[in-house]
Each structure stands twice: as C-alpha cells, then as structure tokens.
Design a protein around this motif. Structure first.
Motif, PDB file in Angstrom:
ATOM      1  N   LEU A 180      -1.398 -13.916  11.476  1.00  0.00           N
ATOM      2  CA  LEU A 180      -1.947 -12.559  11.418  1.00  0.00           C
ATOM      3  C   LEU A 180      -1.386 -11.799  10.220  1.00  0.00           C
ATOM      4  CD1 LEU A 180      -3.652 -10.356  12.815  1.00  0.00           C
ATOM      5  CD2 LEU A 180      -1.566  -9.707  14.028  1.00  0.00           C
ATOM      6  N   ALA A 181      -0.092 -11.923   9.976  1.00  0.00           N
ATOM      7  CA  ALA A 181       0.527 -11.245   8.832  1.00  0.00           C
ATOM      8  C   ALA A 181      -0.077 -11.733   7.521  1.00  0.00           C
ATOM      9  CB  ALA A 181       2.040 -11.460   8.844  1.00  0.00           C
ATOM     10  N   ASP A 182      -0.316 -13.042   7.415  1.00  0.00           N
ATOM     11  CA  ASP A 182      -0.935 -13.590   6.200  1.00  0.00           C
ATOM     12  C   ASP A 182      -2.353 -13.055   6.006  1.00  0.00           C
ATOM     13  OD1 ASP A 182       1.357 -15.042   5.705  1.00  0.00           O
ATOM     14  OD2 ASP A 182       0.561 -16.909   6.563  1.00  0.00           O
ATOM     15  N   LYS A 183      -3.131 -12.995   7.081  1.00  0.00           N
ATOM     16  CA  LYS A 183      -4.499 -12.480   6.983  1.00  0.00           C
ATOM     17  C   LYS A 183      -4.515 -11.017   6.573  1.00  0.00           C
ATOM     18  CE  LYS A 183      -6.917 -15.496  10.213  1.00  0.00           C
ATOM     19  NZ  LYS A 183      -7.750 -15.525  11.430  1.00  0.00           N
ATOM     20  N   LEU A 184      -3.655 -10.219   7.196  1.00  0.00           N
ATOM     21  CA  LEU A 184      -3.610  -8.798   6.863  1.00  0.00           C
ATOM     22  C   LEU A 184      -3.136  -8.581   5.433  1.00  0.00           C
ATOM     23  CD1 LEU A 184      -2.201  -7.286  10.158  1.00  0.00           C
ATOM     24  CD2 LEU A 184      -4.501  -7.008   9.221  1.00  0.00           C
ATOM     25  N   ASP A 185      -2.212  -9.409   4.982  1.00  0.00           N
ATOM     26  CA  ASP A 185      -1.735  -9.324   3.606  1.00  0.00           C
ATOM     27  C   ASP A 185      -2.893  -9.529   2.629  1.00  0.00           C
ATOM     28  OD1 ASP A 185      -0.036 -11.301   1.305  1.00  0.00           O
ATOM     29  OD2 ASP A 185       0.502  -9.202   1.670  1.00  0.00           O
ATOM     30  N   ARG A 186      -3.699 -10.569   2.863  1.00  0.00           N
ATOM     31  CA  ARG A 186      -4.847 -10.842   1.990  1.00  0.00           C
ATOM     32  C   ARG A 186      -5.871  -9.714   2.054  1.00  0.00           C
ATOM     33  NH1 ARG A 186      -4.150 -16.090   4.178  1.00  0.00           N
ATOM     34  NH2 ARG A 186      -5.877 -15.711   5.606  1.00  0.00           N
ATOM     35  N   MET A 187      -6.108  -9.187   3.245  1.00  0.00           N
ATOM     36  CA  MET A 187      -7.086  -8.104   3.393  1.00  0.00           C
ATOM     37  C   MET A 187      -6.642  -6.843   2.657  1.00  0.00           C
ATOM     38  SD  MET A 187      -8.136  -8.529   7.388  1.00  0.00           S
ATOM     39  CE  MET A 187      -9.338  -7.230   7.415  1.00  0.00           C
ATOM     40  N   LEU A 188      -5.364  -6.502   2.742  1.00  0.00           N
ATOM     41  CA  LEU A 188      -4.875  -5.299   2.083  1.00  0.00           C
ATOM     42  C   LEU A 188      -4.862  -5.452   0.564  1.00  0.00           C
ATOM     43  CD1 LEU A 188      -2.032  -4.131   4.469  1.00  0.00           C
ATOM     44  CD2 LEU A 188      -4.207  -3.008   4.017  1.00  0.00           C
ATOM     45  N   VAL A 189      -4.544  -6.656   0.075  1.00  0.00           N
ATOM     46  CA  VAL A 189      -4.601  -6.890  -1.373  1.00  0.00           C
ATOM     47  C   VAL A 189      -6.034  -6.732  -1.862  1.00  0.00           C
ATOM     48  CG1 VAL A 189      -4.393  -8.687  -3.139  1.00  0.00           C
ATOM     49  CG2 VAL A 189      -2.544  -8.322  -1.515  1.00  0.00           C
ATOM     50  N   TYR A 218       0.838  -1.192   0.000  1.00  0.00           N
ATOM     51  CA  TYR A 218       0.000   0.000   0.000  1.00  0.00           C
ATOM     52  C   TYR A 218       0.872   1.240   0.000  1.00  0.00           C
ATOM     53  CZ  TYR A 218      -5.004   0.585   0.403  1.00  0.00           C
ATOM     54  OH  TYR A 218      -6.329   0.791   0.132  1.00  0.00           O
ATOM     55  N   ASP A 219       0.580   2.173  -0.879  1.00  0.00           N
ATOM     56  CA  ASP A 219       1.380   3.391  -0.975  1.00  0.00           C
ATOM     57  C   ASP A 219       1.105   4.389   0.143  1.00  0.00           C
ATOM     58  OD1 ASP A 219       2.634   2.434  -3.220  1.00  0.00           O
ATOM     59  OD2 ASP A 219       1.174   3.310  -4.583  1.00  0.00           O
ATOM     60  N   PRO A 220      -0.151   4.644   0.486  1.00  0.00           N
ATOM     61  CA  PRO A 220      -0.372   5.631   1.549  1.00  0.00           C
ATOM     62  C   PRO A 220       0.207   5.136   2.871  1.00  0.00           C
ATOM     63  CG  PRO A 220      -2.465   4.951   0.580  1.00  0.00           C
ATOM     64  CD  PRO A 220      -1.396   4.110  -0.015  1.00  0.00           C
ATOM     65  N   PRO A 221       0.494   6.039   3.768  1.00  0.00           N
ATOM     66  CA  PRO A 221       1.023   5.601   5.064  1.00  0.00           C
ATOM     67  C   PRO A 221      -0.015   4.774   5.825  1.00  0.00           C
ATOM     68  CG  PRO A 221       0.622   7.963   5.044  1.00  0.00           C
ATOM     69  CD  PRO A 221       0.378   7.466   3.659  1.00  0.00           C
ATOM     70  N   LYS A 271      -7.437  -3.830  -4.420  1.00  0.00           N
ATOM     71  CA  LYS A 271      -8.147  -4.210  -5.646  1.00  0.00           C
ATOM     72  C   LYS A 271      -9.488  -3.482  -5.732  1.00  0.00           C
ATOM     73  CE  LYS A 271      -9.657  -8.283  -8.228  1.00  0.00           C
ATOM     74  NZ  LYS A 271     -10.818  -7.677  -8.777  1.00  0.00           N
ATOM     75  N   LYS A 272     -10.180  -3.355  -4.603  1.00  0.00           N
ATOM     76  CA  LYS A 272     -11.442  -2.625  -4.576  1.00  0.00           C
ATOM     77  C   LYS A 272     -11.238  -1.170  -4.979  1.00  0.00           C
ATOM     78  CE  LYS A 272     -13.897  -4.879  -0.803  1.00  0.00           C
ATOM     79  NZ  LYS A 272     -14.420  -4.600   0.552  1.00  0.00           N
ATOM     80  N   MET A 273     -10.192  -0.554  -4.444  1.00  0.00           N
ATOM     81  CA  MET A 273      -9.924   0.845  -4.756  1.00  0.00           C
ATOM     82  C   MET A 273      -9.603   1.027  -6.240  1.00  0.00           C
ATOM     83  SD  MET A 273      -7.858   2.372  -1.500  1.00  0.00           S
ATOM     84  CE  MET A 273      -7.269   3.704  -2.497  1.00  0.00           C
ATOM     85  N   ILE A 274      -8.820   0.120  -6.797  1.00  0.00           N
ATOM     86  CA  ILE A 274      -8.457   0.213  -8.219  1.00  0.00           C
ATOM     87  C   ILE A 274      -9.692   0.017  -9.085  1.00  0.00           C
ATOM     88  CG2 ILE A 274      -7.185  -0.931 -10.062  1.00  0.00           C
ATOM     89  CD1 ILE A 274      -4.951  -1.419  -7.981  1.00  0.00           C
ATOM     90  N   ASP A 275     -10.519  -0.982  -8.768  1.00  0.00           N
ATOM     91  CA  ASP A 275     -11.735  -1.231  -9.547  1.00  0.00           C
ATOM     92  C   ASP A 275     -12.690  -0.045  -9.465  1.00  0.00           C
ATOM     93  OD1 ASP A 275     -10.771  -3.688 -10.285  1.00  0.00           O
ATOM     94  OD2 ASP A 275     -12.001  -4.825  -8.868  1.00  0.00           O
ATOM     95  N   GLN A 276     -12.826   0.517  -8.293  1.00  0.00           N
ATOM     96  CA  GLN A 276     -13.717   1.663  -8.105  1.00  0.00           C
ATOM     97  C   GLN A 276     -13.206   2.858  -8.903  1.00  0.00           C
ATOM     98  OE1 GLN A 276     -14.489   2.568  -4.034  1.00  0.00           O
ATOM     99  NE2 GLN A 276     -15.055   4.660  -4.459  1.00  0.00           N
ATOM    100  N   HIS A 277     -11.909   3.038  -8.911  1.00  0.00           N
ATOM    101  CA  HIS A 277     -11.322   4.149  -9.668  1.00  0.00           C
ATOM    102  C   HIS A 277     -11.566   3.970 -11.173  1.00  0.00           C
ATOM    103  CE1 HIS A 277      -8.618   7.385 -10.669  1.00  0.00           C
ATOM    104  NE2 HIS A 277      -7.951   6.580 -11.480  1.00  0.00           N
ATOM    105  N   ARG A 278     -11.451   2.734 -11.645  1.00  0.00           N
ATOM    106  CA  ARG A 278     -11.666   2.462 -13.066  1.00  0.00           C
ATOM    107  C   ARG A 278     -13.120   2.655 -13.471  1.00  0.00           C
ATOM    108  NH1 ARG A 278      -7.830  -2.813 -13.529  1.00  0.00           N
ATOM    109  NH2 ARG A 278      -5.873  -1.660 -13.558  1.00  0.00           N
ATOM    110  N   ARG A 279     -14.039   2.376 -12.549  1.00  0.00           N
ATOM    111  CA  ARG A 279     -15.464   2.582 -12.851  1.00  0.00           C
ATOM    112  C   ARG A 279     -15.798   4.062 -12.897  1.00  0.00           C
ATOM    113  NH1 ARG A 279     -16.633  -1.633  -9.049  1.00  0.00           N
ATOM    114  NH2 ARG A 279     -17.125  -0.001  -7.566  1.00  0.00           N
ATOM    115  N   GLY A 280     -14.983   4.857 -12.243  1.00  0.00           N
ATOM    116  CA  GLY A 280     -15.159   6.291 -12.323  1.00  0.00           C
ATOM    117  C   GLY A 280     -16.006   6.905 -11.242  1.00  0.00           C
ATOM    118  N   GLY A 281     -16.131   6.269 -10.113  1.00  0.00           N
ATOM    119  CA  GLY A 281     -16.914   6.915  -9.070  1.00  0.00           C
ATOM    120  C   GLY A 281     -17.060   6.081  -7.832  1.00  0.00           C
ATOM    121  N   ASN A 282     -17.824   6.611  -6.938  1.00  0.00           N
ATOM    122  CA  ASN A 282     -18.120   5.972  -5.676  1.00  0.00           C
ATOM    123  C   ASN A 282     -19.502   5.332  -5.790  1.00  0.00           C
ATOM    124  OD1 ASN A 282     -18.647   5.263  -3.069  1.00  0.00           O
ATOM    125  ND2 ASN A 282     -18.008   7.210  -2.175  1.00  0.00           N
ATOM    126  N   PRO A 283     -19.626   3.996  -5.692  1.00  0.00           N
ATOM    127  CA  PRO A 283     -20.914   3.356  -5.876  1.00  0.00           C
ATOM    128  C   PRO A 283     -21.953   3.787  -4.861  1.00  0.00           C
ATOM    129  CG  PRO A 283     -19.287   1.778  -5.127  1.00  0.00           C
ATOM    130  CD  PRO A 283     -18.559   3.053  -5.397  1.00  0.00           C
TER     131      PRO A 283
END
Length: 109
Positions: free
Chosen positions: A77-86, A31-34, A90-102
């Motif tokens: 815990l690290a494995d679970k958090l890794d999956r959650m952040l991925v 994740y890029d943001p802090p 992915k949700k953020m990228i898909d939402q950005h590609r759709r062009g808005g906030n559902p």
C-alpha cells in the motif's frame, strides 16, 4: 500529516498502528501541503487487506493492497500511494508550467 487507522472486524494493535504511521508517514516528504490519510485494515480470508484514502489539495486518491500478512499488505500500500502521489505532483507541476487549468481553459470536454 494526519493518519487515521481503523480496523474492519479486527482490532488494530499498537504495533500495527505504529507500523502504519511509520510507513505511510514517509509520504509527507513527497508533498508539501498537509495530507490527510485514512487507512482501513481488514482480513479477507486467506488474504490481509490494507486500504487508504489520501486527501491532498482538494483531491481524493484511493489505493488498496492484498498480501499474505498485514505487514506485507501495508508495504504494498505504501508503494502504491508513493507512486500515486509522485504522479499527482508531476501533474500539478506540469499544469502550473502550462499556465492554467485545462478543464477551465476548454482543452477538455
């Protein structure tokens, strides 16, 4: 990345603190943001429990793991958090590609 580690009715040794920082510090590459990460380690006989809350982009994600020893619980815990952040990224990228906030655009609710 800010990582806070607390123990519930147990002392967090420097070795455990370093292990948490090394294992969970790798999440910053996803994740890029802090990220802000708060972990809590505790013992629920006979299991050891590790919990974490990650605050990223205005959202709070929570995960917990139990194992026979604390290091294994931290690994899970690290494995679970890794999956959650991925998944969240992915949700953020898909939402950005759709062009808005559902929610704002009336697609939900």
């Amino acid at each position: 990345m800010l990582i806070e580690t607390h123990g519930q009715q147990m002392d967090v040794t420097p070795a455990l603190r370093d292990y948490v920082e090394n294992k969970l510090g790798r999440l910053s590459r996803l994740y890029d943001p802090p990220l802000q990460l708060r972990t809590q380690l505790s013992i629920d006989k006979p299991d050891h429990r590790a919990e974490a809350t990650v605050i990223v982009a205005g959202k709070s994600l929570h995960a917990d793991a139990r194992a026979a020893d604390m290091y294994a619980a931290i690994d899970l815990l690290a494995d679970k958090l890794d999956r959650m952040l991925v998944k969240e990224k992915k949700k953020m990228i898909d939402q950005h590609r759709r062009g808005g906030n559902p929610v704002r655009d009336g697609e939900f609710g």
